[in-house]
Design an enzyme around this catalytic site. Sequence first.
Site, mmCIF file in Angstrom:
data_model
loop_
_atom_site.group_PDB
_atom_site.id
_atom_site.type_symbol
_atom_site.label_atom_id
_atom_site.label_comp_id
_atom_site.label_asym_id
_atom_site.label_seq_id
_atom_site.Cartn_x
_atom_site.Cartn_y
_atom_site.Cartn_z
ATOM 1 C CG HIS A 1 -0.487 -0.408 2.494
ATOM 2 N ND1 HIS A 1 0.680 0.071 3.053
ATOM 3 C CD2 HIS A 1 -1.016 -1.268 3.415
ATOM 4 C CE1 HIS A 1 0.853 -0.451 4.243
ATOM 5 N NE2 HIS A 1 -0.155 -1.270 4.479
ATOM 6 C CG ASP B 1 -4.843 -2.294 3.133
ATOM 7 O OD1 ASP B 1 -5.015 -3.336 3.797
ATOM 8 O OD2 ASP B 1 -4.410 -1.235 3.633
#
Length: 436
Positions: free
Chosen positions: A234, A310
């Site tokens: 991320h 995510d």
Amino acid sequence: MKKWLLRGGRVVDPANGRDGVFDLLIDGDRIARVGRDLPVDGTTVVDVPSGLVVVPGLIDMHVHLREPGQEHKETVATGTAAAVAGGFTAVACMPNTSPVNDNAGVTGYILAKAAEANLARVYPIGAVSRGQKGEALADIAELREAGCVAVTDDGHPVATAMLMRRALEYTGMFGMPVIEHCEEQTLKADGVAHEGFHASALGLRGIPGEAESIMALRDIALAELTGGLLHIAHMSARQTLDAVRYGKSRGARVTCEVTPHHFVLTDEMLGAPIAYDTNLKMNPPLREAADRDAMLAGLADGSVDVIATDHAPHHHDEKHVEFDHAPFGITGLETAVSLCFDRLVHAGVVSLSRLVELLSVNPARILGVPGGSLAEGAAADISILAPDAEVTVAAASMRSLSRNTPFDGWTLRGGVAATIVGGRAVYVNEAVGIRL
């Protein structure tokens, strides 16, 4: 299992250099043939409507399925139902469950639940350290043998440089990546939003982009030292992208991922349309426009390897508190494809072929799992996408057990028509005209 033919669809399969109208013959759980005007005798024929695109099954290499221990947020069954509705044939799930996935028993439990759900394929990711406490390495060989495809202490960075060095050396023996949540914790401290104008205006404690990039630089140096496989999770800060480019230029075996929320949203949204909306609280935080634009540039020029969601479901009551006290994270499985089409493909940032690389080819390669290809003999894991479908995000209709999304009510161009796993149609959106 049946023998059937997907006829006349546009097939985009960059791993095999295909982008054109082809037929796909599926025999049981495998792709038997790919070609033009294949014979239809003895098969069930499905005509792919004009405008739909047939691609290798999408793989999300960063999701939180929450089970065991946090079933009020998500379960393997609800998470994989959300995955197939989002076009994903496979997901890799993070180990920050309760108990932590740091041993074969937890790994086996997750795989058993995935087999019971029988929807998307599930690839467990084990913990780097026992209990994710950052003290001693987990038994990585045991995790590997049990079915883990990578290790991470996601939610926390690997605590020390020596622990990361040992993890990279150990996983290198198995060809497994270490997936790193890059965060220098003394810089992050008790921050809850990106350090900048908007956090200051709202009285929120800030997290600078350097909290991410400093840790990334440490780990890239260690990947170069050890020859290990490092994957940056991320990524959100432009400084981190610079670090990844630097590492790649020196031959470090480093890859990275970006989430849709980090290439779509910025910290400006913290104040409007609803101030302190906890559905905008994620870690790493939404950053400023220059960071968002850098992520878009990295997606376009090849510096970014993967788009991952995510997917971080939380119960409504947990998010419905003061911003400082709400947990980090949003759901992502059911919005990713639409956001990618709307903000990347239709905006001219990436081609459709490049999007398939980001969502399928590269995740399969990095994790060392099957997929990313529609080659003859490959598993019949197929996503059928509708690039021009109008999709209005409706949180109340999501298949995920949690509904913590900042995109509720957004209208986007592009969606999912069907998801096929092992030759079985596990999700069909008949609204776009396909019947399987």
